[in-house]
Design a protein around this motif. Structure first.
Motif, PDB file in Angstrom:
ATOM      1  N   THR A  99      48.071  17.324  47.468  1.00  0.00           N
ATOM      2  CA  THR A  99      47.572  16.093  48.085  1.00  0.00           C
ATOM      3  C   THR A  99      48.378  15.767  49.327  1.00  0.00           C
ATOM      4  O   THR A  99      49.600  15.953  49.349  1.00  0.00           O
ATOM      5  N   VAL A 100      47.695  15.259  50.341  1.00  0.00           N
ATOM      6  CA  VAL A 100      48.359  14.771  51.552  1.00  0.00           C
ATOM      7  C   VAL A 100      47.876  13.359  51.835  1.00  0.00           C
ATOM      8  O   VAL A 100      46.674  13.104  51.842  1.00  0.00           O
ATOM      9  N   PHE A 101      48.826  12.447  52.019  1.00  0.00           N
ATOM     10  CA  PHE A 101      48.524  11.104  52.516  1.00  0.00           C
ATOM     11  C   PHE A 101      48.861  11.107  54.000  1.00  0.00           C
ATOM     12  O   PHE A 101      50.022  11.338  54.361  1.00  0.00           O
ATOM     13  N   ARG A 102      47.883  10.879  54.848  1.00  0.00           N
ATOM     14  CA  ARG A 102      48.125  10.767  56.286  1.00  0.00           C
ATOM     15  C   ARG A 102      48.261   9.294  56.615  1.00  0.00           C
ATOM     16  O   ARG A 102      47.305   8.531  56.504  1.00  0.00           O
ATOM     17  N   LEU A 103      49.479   8.888  56.998  1.00  0.00           N
ATOM     18  CA  LEU A 103      49.793   7.503  57.340  1.00  0.00           C
ATOM     19  C   LEU A 103      50.218   7.440  58.806  1.00  0.00           C
ATOM     20  O   LEU A 103      50.421   8.484  59.438  1.00  0.00           O
ATOM     21  N   ASP A 104      50.378   6.246  59.348  1.00  0.00           N
ATOM     22  CA  ASP A 104      50.765   6.098  60.752  1.00  0.00           C
ATOM     23  C   ASP A 104      52.050   6.845  61.095  1.00  0.00           C
ATOM     24  O   ASP A 104      52.148   7.429  62.156  1.00  0.00           O
ATOM     25  N   GLY A 105      53.031   6.832  60.201  1.00  0.00           N
ATOM     26  CA  GLY A 105      54.324   7.455  60.484  1.00  0.00           C
ATOM     27  C   GLY A 105      54.384   8.944  60.243  1.00  0.00           C
ATOM     28  O   GLY A 105      55.387   9.588  60.535  1.00  0.00           O
ATOM     29  N   GLY A 106      53.337   9.529  59.681  1.00  0.00           N
ATOM     30  CA  GLY A 106      53.326  10.960  59.370  1.00  0.00           C
ATOM     31  C   GLY A 106      52.608  11.218  58.064  1.00  0.00           C
ATOM     32  O   GLY A 106      51.939  10.339  57.512  1.00  0.00           O
ATOM     33  N   ASP A 107      52.747  12.425  57.564  1.00  0.00           N
ATOM     34  CA  ASP A 107      52.094  12.842  56.327  1.00  0.00           C
ATOM     35  C   ASP A 107      53.097  12.888  55.181  1.00  0.00           C
ATOM     36  O   ASP A 107      54.250  13.265  55.384  1.00  0.00           O
ATOM     37  N   ILE A 108      52.634  12.537  53.973  1.00  0.00           N
ATOM     38  CA  ILE A 108      53.416  12.720  52.752  1.00  0.00           C
ATOM     39  C   ILE A 108      52.680  13.770  51.923  1.00  0.00           C
ATOM     40  O   ILE A 108      51.494  13.614  51.624  1.00  0.00           O
ATOM     41  N   HIS A 109      53.369  14.846  51.562  1.00  0.00           N
ATOM     42  CA  HIS A 109      52.775  15.947  50.806  1.00  0.00           C
ATOM     43  C   HIS A 109      53.195  15.844  49.342  1.00  0.00           C
ATOM     44  O   HIS A 109      54.354  15.570  49.035  1.00  0.00           O
ATOM     45  N   MET A 110      52.226  16.094  48.438  1.00  0.00           N
ATOM     46  CA  MET A 110      52.470  15.955  47.002  1.00  0.00           C
ATOM     47  C   MET A 110      51.774  17.073  46.223  1.00  0.00           C
ATOM     48  O   MET A 110      50.856  17.714  46.732  1.00  0.00           O
ATOM     49  N   SER A 111      52.208  17.251  44.979  1.00  0.00           N
ATOM     50  CA  SER A 111      51.618  18.240  44.093  1.00  0.00           C
ATOM     51  C   SER A 111      51.538  17.647  42.689  1.00  0.00           C
ATOM     52  O   SER A 111      52.416  16.890  42.282  1.00  0.00           O
ATOM     53  N   SER A 112      50.466  18.007  41.948  1.00  0.00           N
ATOM     54  CA  SER A 112      50.321  17.464  40.596  1.00  0.00           C
ATOM     55  C   SER A 112      49.365  18.301  39.762  1.00  0.00           C
ATOM     56  O   SER A 112      48.558  19.056  40.290  1.00  0.00           O
ATOM     57  N   LEU A 113      49.468  18.128  38.452  1.00  0.00           N
ATOM     58  CA  LEU A 113      48.449  18.577  37.503  1.00  0.00           C
ATOM     59  C   LEU A 113      47.714  17.322  37.082  1.00  0.00           C
ATOM     60  O   LEU A 113      48.334  16.318  36.738  1.00  0.00           O
ATOM     61  N   THR A 125      51.511  11.344  37.410  1.00  0.00           N
ATOM     62  CA  THR A 125      52.590  11.306  38.391  1.00  0.00           C
ATOM     63  C   THR A 125      52.528  12.566  39.245  1.00  0.00           C
ATOM     64  O   THR A 125      52.349  13.664  38.716  1.00  0.00           O
ATOM     65  N   PHE A 126      52.666  12.394  40.552  1.00  0.00           N
ATOM     66  CA  PHE A 126      52.694  13.508  41.500  1.00  0.00           C
ATOM     67  C   PHE A 126      54.150  13.718  41.928  1.00  0.00           C
ATOM     68  O   PHE A 126      54.900  12.759  42.056  1.00  0.00           O
ATOM     69  N   ALA A 127      54.510  14.952  42.231  1.00  0.00           N
ATOM     70  CA  ALA A 127      55.802  15.236  42.853  1.00  0.00           C
ATOM     71  C   ALA A 127      55.639  15.138  44.362  1.00  0.00           C
ATOM     72  O   ALA A 127      54.697  15.696  44.919  1.00  0.00           O
ATOM     73  N   VAL A 128      56.521  14.409  45.021  1.00  0.00           N
ATOM     74  CA  VAL A 128      56.524  14.369  46.487  1.00  0.00           C
ATOM     75  C   VAL A 128      57.333  15.580  46.931  1.00  0.00           C
ATOM     76  O   VAL A 128      58.505  15.726  46.571  1.00  0.00           O
ATOM     77  N   THR A 129      56.699  16.465  47.682  1.00  0.00           N
ATOM     78  CA  THR A 129      57.316  17.743  48.035  1.00  0.00           C
ATOM     79  C   THR A 129      57.749  17.852  49.491  1.00  0.00           C
ATOM     80  O   THR A 129      58.361  18.836  49.872  1.00  0.00           O
ATOM     81  N   GLY A 130      57.438  16.864  50.300  1.00  0.00           N
ATOM     82  CA  GLY A 130      57.839  16.909  51.702  1.00  0.00           C
ATOM     83  C   GLY A 130      56.921  16.076  52.549  1.00  0.00           C
ATOM     84  O   GLY A 130      56.177  15.232  52.057  1.00  0.00           O
ATOM     85  N   GLY A 131      56.958  16.331  53.851  1.00  0.00           N
ATOM     86  CA  GLY A 131      56.108  15.577  54.742  1.00  0.00           C
ATOM     87  C   GLY A 131      56.361  15.912  56.188  1.00  0.00           C
ATOM     88  O   GLY A 131      57.033  16.886  56.512  1.00  0.00           O
ATOM     89  N   THR A 132      55.823  15.062  57.057  1.00  0.00           N
ATOM     90  CA  THR A 132      55.989  15.217  58.496  1.00  0.00           C
ATOM     91  C   THR A 132      56.372  13.875  59.090  1.00  0.00           C
ATOM     92  O   THR A 132      56.242  12.828  58.440  1.00  0.00           O
ATOM     93  N   GLY A 133      56.817  13.878  60.345  1.00  0.00           N
ATOM     94  CA  GLY A 133      57.163  12.633  61.022  1.00  0.00           C
ATOM     95  C   GLY A 133      58.235  11.868  60.272  1.00  0.00           C
ATOM     96  O   GLY A 133      59.262  12.445  59.892  1.00  0.00           O
ATOM     97  N   GLU A 134      58.011  10.577  60.053  1.00  0.00           N
ATOM     98  CA  GLU A 134      58.968   9.735  59.323  1.00  0.00           C
ATOM     99  C   GLU A 134      59.251  10.271  57.919  1.00  0.00           C
ATOM    100  O   GLU A 134      60.259   9.925  57.309  1.00  0.00           O
ATOM    101  N   TYR A 135      58.375  11.085  57.395  1.00  0.00           N
ATOM    102  CA  TYR A 135      58.482  11.572  56.015  1.00  0.00           C
ATOM    103  C   TYR A 135      58.896  13.045  55.948  1.00  0.00           C
ATOM    104  O   TYR A 135      58.699  13.702  54.935  1.00  0.00           O
ATOM    105  N   SER A 136      59.495  13.574  57.024  1.00  0.00           N
ATOM    106  CA  SER A 136      59.810  15.004  57.077  1.00  0.00           C
ATOM    107  C   SER A 136      60.796  15.444  55.997  1.00  0.00           C
ATOM    108  O   SER A 136      60.792  16.607  55.612  1.00  0.00           O
TER     109      SER A 136
END
Length: 162
Positions: A99-113, A125-136
């Protein structure tokens, strides 16, 4: 041992002693970490799960993200692969989703079953695995709860840790 070597050895020993608290403090287990919680509501606008799903089938899900006042804040997209289909009636589908949430500050990347039944997934519950921009450097987890089953709206509490 010469006078010069004794001074060098003493300097090295002093440096080692002074470094211990610095390294120990940075890696102390159980030390409190700073947290940032982002709460968004996702309204599903896309869901491509096939009518007769099979293990290995892929599908997309996603939609608009809004804050608690219903103001738009971004978009969510999930790419999922079915890993298991139960024999229950109706069947419960287990899918691995990125899953990717695209927000104003960047993307938040997640993974889940996720376990899907009747077109929606159970609270998970999803694991937050990284991101871009403010969420790198993003790490943490996201709690997803079905907030409105009729409109298919989920509440996502994204907890990021430093």
């Amino acid at each position: 041992m010469s006078h010069r070597n004794r001074i060098l050895a003493a300097a090295c020993a002093l440096a080692a002693v002074l470094a211990i608290p610095v390294f120990g403090a940075a890696s102390a287990p159980g030390q409190a970490q700073a947290e940032q919680v982002i709460t968004v509501f996702g309204t599903r606008g896309q869901f491509t799960l096939p009518g007769a799903p099979t293990v290995g089938a892929t599908f997309l899900a996603g939609g608009e993200l809004a804050d608690a006042r219903k103001a738009p804040v971004g978009r969510a997209v999930s790419s999922c692969t079915l890993a298991e289909i139960s024999t229950a009636v109706p069947p419960v589908l287990t899918a691995h989703c990125s899953t990717v949430f695209r927000l104003d500050g960047g993307d938040i990347h997640m993974s889940s079953l996720r376990e899907y039944a009747n077109g929606t997934f159970k609270n998970t519950t999803f694991a937050v695995t990284g991101g871009t921009g403010e969420y790198s450097a993003a790490r943490g987890q996201t709690r997803a709860v079905l907030a409105d089953s009729k409109a298919v709206v989920y509440r996502f509490d994204v907890t990021l840790t430093d």
